[in-house]
Design an enzyme around this catalytic site. Sequence first.
Site, PDB file in Angstrom:
ATOM      1  N   HIS A  46       0.829  -1.207   0.000  1.00 56.78           N
ATOM      2  CA  HIS A  46       0.000   0.000   0.000  1.00 56.78           C
ATOM      3  C   HIS A  46       0.867   1.263   0.000  1.00 56.78           C
ATOM      4  CE1 HIS A  46      -3.606  -2.387   1.883  1.00 56.78           C
ATOM      5  NE2 HIS A  46      -3.228  -2.833   0.707  1.00 56.78           N
TER       6      HIS A  46
HETATM    7  C1  LIG Z   1       0.476  -7.211  -4.748  1.00 56.07           C
HETATM    8  C2  LIG Z   1      -0.461  -6.112  -4.343  1.00 56.07           C
HETATM    9  C3  LIG Z   1      -1.552  -6.396  -3.537  1.00 56.07           C
HETATM   10  C4  LIG Z   1      -2.431  -5.384  -3.147  1.00 56.07           C
HETATM   11  N1  LIG Z   1      -3.589  -5.710  -2.514  1.00 56.07           N
HETATM   12  C5  LIG Z   1      -4.551  -4.755  -2.392  1.00 56.07           C
HETATM   13  C6  LIG Z   1      -5.862  -5.096  -1.959  1.00 56.07           C
HETATM   14  O1  LIG Z   1      -6.205  -6.262  -1.742  1.00 56.07           O
HETATM   15  N2  LIG Z   1      -6.771  -4.087  -1.820  1.00 56.07           N
HETATM   16  C7  LIG Z   1      -6.451  -2.780  -2.057  1.00 56.07           C
HETATM   17  O2  LIG Z   1      -7.301  -1.920  -1.874  1.00 56.07           O
HETATM   18  N3  LIG Z   1      -5.219  -2.443  -2.484  1.00 56.07           N
HETATM   19  C8  LIG Z   1      -4.284  -3.400  -2.691  1.00 56.07           C
HETATM   20  N4  LIG Z   1      -3.063  -3.055  -3.192  1.00 56.07           N
HETATM   21  C9  LIG Z   1      -2.757  -1.621  -3.406  1.00 56.07           C
HETATM   22  C10 LIG Z   1      -3.426  -1.012  -4.632  1.00 56.07           C
HETATM   23  O3  LIG Z   1      -3.514  -1.967  -5.679  1.00 56.07           O
HETATM   24  C11 LIG Z   1      -2.601   0.217  -5.068  1.00 56.07           C
HETATM   25  O4  LIG Z   1      -2.550   1.127  -3.996  1.00 56.07           O
HETATM   26  C12 LIG Z   1      -3.219   0.928  -6.262  1.00 56.07           C
HETATM   27  O5  LIG Z   1      -3.439   0.002  -7.313  1.00 56.07           O
HETATM   28  C13 LIG Z   1      -2.331   2.072  -6.733  1.00 56.07           C
HETATM   29  O6  LIG Z   1      -2.959   2.715  -7.822  1.00 56.07           O
HETATM   30  P1  LIG Z   1      -2.211   3.851  -8.663  1.00 56.07           P
HETATM   31  O7  LIG Z   1      -3.177   4.288  -9.704  1.00 56.07           O
HETATM   32  O8  LIG Z   1      -1.653   4.858  -7.740  1.00 56.07           O
HETATM   33  O9  LIG Z   1      -0.978   3.092  -9.333  1.00 56.07           O
HETATM   34  P2  LIG Z   1      -1.002   1.828 -10.303  1.00 56.07           P
HETATM   35  O10 LIG Z   1      -2.297   1.126 -10.255  1.00 56.07           O
HETATM   36  O11 LIG Z   1       0.225   1.059 -10.035  1.00 56.07           O
HETATM   37  O12 LIG Z   1      -0.912   2.482 -11.759  1.00 56.07           O
HETATM   38  C14 LIG Z   1       0.250   3.016 -12.299  1.00 56.07           C
HETATM   39  C15 LIG Z   1       0.342   2.553 -13.745  1.00 56.07           C
HETATM   40  O13 LIG Z   1       1.290   3.369 -14.425  1.00 56.07           O
HETATM   41  C16 LIG Z   1       2.084   2.564 -15.261  1.00 56.07           C
HETATM   42  N5  LIG Z   1       3.339   3.291 -15.443  1.00 56.07           N
HETATM   43  C17 LIG Z   1       4.261   3.584 -14.508  1.00 56.07           C
HETATM   44  N6  LIG Z   1       5.259   4.290 -15.057  1.00 56.07           N
HETATM   45  C18 LIG Z   1       4.949   4.456 -16.357  1.00 56.07           C
HETATM   46  C19 LIG Z   1       5.605   5.108 -17.446  1.00 56.07           C
HETATM   47  N7  LIG Z   1       6.780   5.746 -17.289  1.00 56.07           N
HETATM   48  N8  LIG Z   1       5.019   5.068 -18.665  1.00 56.07           N
HETATM   49  C20 LIG Z   1       3.827   4.425 -18.848  1.00 56.07           C
HETATM   50  N9  LIG Z   1       3.177   3.796 -17.837  1.00 56.07           N
HETATM   51  C21 LIG Z   1       3.733   3.820 -16.615  1.00 56.07           C
HETATM   52  C22 LIG Z   1       2.207   1.259 -14.513  1.00 56.07           C
HETATM   53  O14 LIG Z   1       2.543   0.191 -15.375  1.00 56.07           O
HETATM   54  C23 LIG Z   1       0.828   1.117 -13.878  1.00 56.07           C
HETATM   55  O15 LIG Z   1      -0.073   0.391 -14.688  1.00 56.07           O
HETATM   56  C24 LIG Z   1      -2.169  -4.045  -3.553  1.00 56.07           C
HETATM   57  C25 LIG Z   1      -1.077  -3.748  -4.351  1.00 56.07           C
HETATM   58  C26 LIG Z   1      -0.221  -4.767  -4.772  1.00 56.07           C
HETATM   59  C27 LIG Z   1       0.943  -4.427  -5.650  1.00 56.07           C
END
Ligand SMILES: Cc1cc2nc3c(=O)[nH]c(=O)nc-3n(C[C@H](O)[C@H](O)[C@H](O)COP(=O)(O)OP(=O)(O)OC[C@H]3O[C@@H](n4cnc5c(N)ncnc54)[C@H](O)[C@@H]3O)c2cc1C
Length: 598
Positions: free
Chosen positions: A533
């Site tokens: 997280h």
């Molecule tokens: C293994 C795991 C288990 C988890 N379990 C839970 C759970 O059960 N419940 C819950 O609520 N949360 C859970 N989480 C946390 C939750 O999934 C994350 O907090 C959330 O997905 C983050 O969202 P975000 O949009 O900030 O980033 P992300 O969803 O990571 O999105 C960022 C995206 O940007 C892309 N990206 C990055 N850099 C670049 C670039 N330079 N060019 C193009 N694309 C790029 C990445 O590939 C990614 O797809 C978990 C996370 C993980 C990893």
Amino acid sequence: MAKWRIVYVLGLLQAMFGLCSNAQRIYGDPNYPFVRNATQAPPLLLDYDYIIIGGGTAGCPLAATLSQNFTVLLLERGGSPYSNPLVENLVGFYPNLQTNTPTSASQQFTSEDGVPNNRARVLGGGSAINAGFFTFADPQFVANAGWDVALVNASFAWVADEVAQFPTVGVFQGAARDALLEAGVTPYNGQTYEHVIGTKVGGSLFDSNGHRHTAADLLTYANPENIDVYLYATVQQLLFAESPTDVPGQQPQPRAIGVLYTDLEGNNHTALLSENPQSEVIVSAGALGSPQLLMLSGIGPTDHLDFFNISIVLDNPSVGSRMADNPTNSLWVLTNEAVEVSLIEVVGITSFGSYIEVSSGQTEALLGVLEGDTINFTTPTEYGDNKLNDRPVTAQVLQSRIVAAILETPSGPLRAQATWGGTILQKIWGPQSWGLLRLASLDAGDNPRVRFNYFQEEVDLDTCEQGIRLAMDAVEAPALSSLQYTNDSVPPLLTPVREAVLASWPPRDSSNVTQDSINIREWCLDSVTTIWHYHGGCLVGDVVDRDYRVMGVQALRVIDGSTFGQSPGTNPQATVMMLGRYMGVQILRERLGSEAGV
Ligand SMILES: Cc1cc2nc3c(=O)[nH]c(=O)nc-3n(C[C@H](O)[C@H](O)[C@H](O)COP(=O)(O)OP(=O)(O)OC[C@H]3O[C@@H](n4cnc5c(N)ncnc54)[C@H](O)[C@@H]3O)c2cc1C
Ligand SMILES: *[C@@H]1O[C@H](CO)[C@@H](O)[C@H](O)[C@H]1NC(C)=O
Ligand SMILES: *[C@@H]1O[C@H](CO)[C@@H](O)[C@H](O)[C@H]1NC(C)=O
Ligand SMILES: *[C@@H]1O[C@H](CO)[C@@H](O)[C@H](O)[C@H]1NC(C)=O
Ligand SMILES: *[C@@H]1O[C@H](CO)[C@@H](O)[C@H](O)[C@H]1NC(C)=O
Ligand SMILES: *[C@@H]1O[C@H](CO)[C@@H](O)[C@H](O)[C@H]1NC(C)=O
Ligand SMILES: *[C@@H]1O[C@H](CO)[C@@H](O)[C@H](O)[C@H]1NC(C)=O
Ligand SMILES: *[C@@H]1O[C@H](CO)[C@@H](O)[C@H](O)[C@H]1NC(C)=O
Ligand SMILES: *[C@@H]1O[C@H](CO)[C@@H](O)[C@H](O)[C@H]1NC(C)=O
């Protein structure tokens, strides 16, 4: 690269390729005709109202919403979640986290604390590789953010309707639910997405067949005429031009005008915004990706960027600061029968900042996850002292004892018993401890260096101690203890495993309260893991304003978990998806009036 040179190169490209803003559509993805492989993208794409970087948990709902009325380019460095069995099935959760190829949906990294971790690299982002638990933010978190509560509620509902449902709890989850109530985590709140004190069954991205929904499913709400999505498109740099401000006498500010990205064959591509001054680049690359990309583009701490010879666009020492990951500690429980394979379903929400979560049937997963080398915590770096310095043991040491015991037993019978157990884990609120993110290289595809400084603040250890005492009370409460392995109920095969499981618990000293407290706190440090997280790096107030605009530059926002100063709710993903939808609607309203986006 000097700005005049960028503009010059662009002029040249434009002359060469003309107005090739719309590539021939490639109907490669059965789910969305507008999703294509970046190797098929022309060298130059032009004229978008919004370019969104990162098709993740926030990026997908944001892109879908903006495409209702504006043209959107969504660039995602990973591939498609659809028809990837490791992504689509609940049982793929742990095996997926073991993969680490250049195109795997999970990218492994180890923080400088020495704790192994994972980040998403796939359309859908974290929602495509996570444990699926779906639960709303604490109302206090929403109030502190200053969000419009009615729109927050509507956005939560918009997301939940598409991706979430309630699980049917099995034997282990049911026993853990009852045990939490017996241990005093009351009242029982039944099935709910709401963040309320007590014990509840939360939502899940997994349906009753163990099939995962993800944020990519929200692209079903996109206007196909207005959106282009490229996969395997790694954005290397944001492009800026000088721009006069509206404010008389104010210095011109850098203005985001587009991006440079690379495809899987290493080819460079450029994408540019339209000339409409309201067009914007929006970074939704996640808590690691967003601060990393700002730095690679010249927005960050000057001394650090100078070290990498990156031209400064804007000095802001807060970029990459306040990186936090909620420390997590697990109690393993061995049961006297096979139990259901489940990820998180039941949680206990205490009044003192401890969140207790339950998973089961993962002994097989434990084998996969923990075979391999033990990683030691690192020695001090320029970030200064760290509570984990010089601790040779980690969670992996404790858990590898369990694995070693399992491996000593004949594998056939044991694998048949691979679902004889579960975990009661604790995540702590906040956390109050935080660290830093810095570049490791000039390639956006590489992991940056990140250090979370788990438990650096004493208050985080206080919460861990208190929460682990409660978690142990739950494990020893009648509902769970009656399900636990006893010598009589299981073949002797599992006895060494049982001993290893018990040895992985905190050593107790009931005769000496002080020593008992020391033991639990030491155990919190030694057995810390991530629950993935992690957040921060582009906090509201430090890097972006309350509308998520990057302060000091124009036409650039960051919208994702990197803007959070604490992890919302017991688990963040519902709030991250909500934020993508919420900000999409807010931006539509800014441009089209208060009726837009509903
Ligand atoms: C293994 C795991 C288990 C988890 N379990 C839970 C759970 O059960 N419940 C819950 O609520 N949360 C859970 N989480 C946390 C939750 O999934 C994350 O907090 C959330 O997905 C983050 O969202 P975000 O949009 O900030 O980033 P992300 O969803 O990571 O999105 C960022 C995206 O940007 C892309 N990206 C990055 N850099 C670049 C670039 N330079 N060019 C193009 N694309 C790029 C990445 O590939 C990614 O797809 C978990 C996370 C993980 C990893
Ligand atoms: C995307 O393009 C790359 C390079 O041409 C190719 O290797 C890869 O297989 C393609 N992926 C998909 C899913 O089409
Ligand atoms: C925005 O898009 C919606 C849905 O496509 C449409 O109903 C609405 O008329 C559009 N608004 C404007 C101002 O174009
Ligand atoms: C939003 O939802 C919360 C929780 O369900 C509820 O208490 C609150 O009244 C709602 N607020 C609005 C403005 O709809
Ligand atoms: C892409 O651009 C970078 C930086 O300008 C350059 O070093 C690299 O050679 C280019 N790659 C290709 C395949 O042209
Ligand atoms: C920065 O430039 C200097 C001088 O050209 C060079 O020696 C150094 O290796 C460069 N640093 C990095 C990190 O590329
Ligand atoms: C970890 O530390 C222990 C004890 O200090 C040492 O024996 C071991 O070699 C280290 N392991 C690694 C992978 O560095
Ligand atoms: C039960 O197991 C413990 C250790 O796990 C062992 O010491 C004890 O002898 C066993 N008791 C019986 C009756 O087998
Ligand atoms: C209890 O433990 C503390 C810390 O180890 C120790 O200083 C103290 O002497 C112990 N008290 C007794 C009564 O053993």
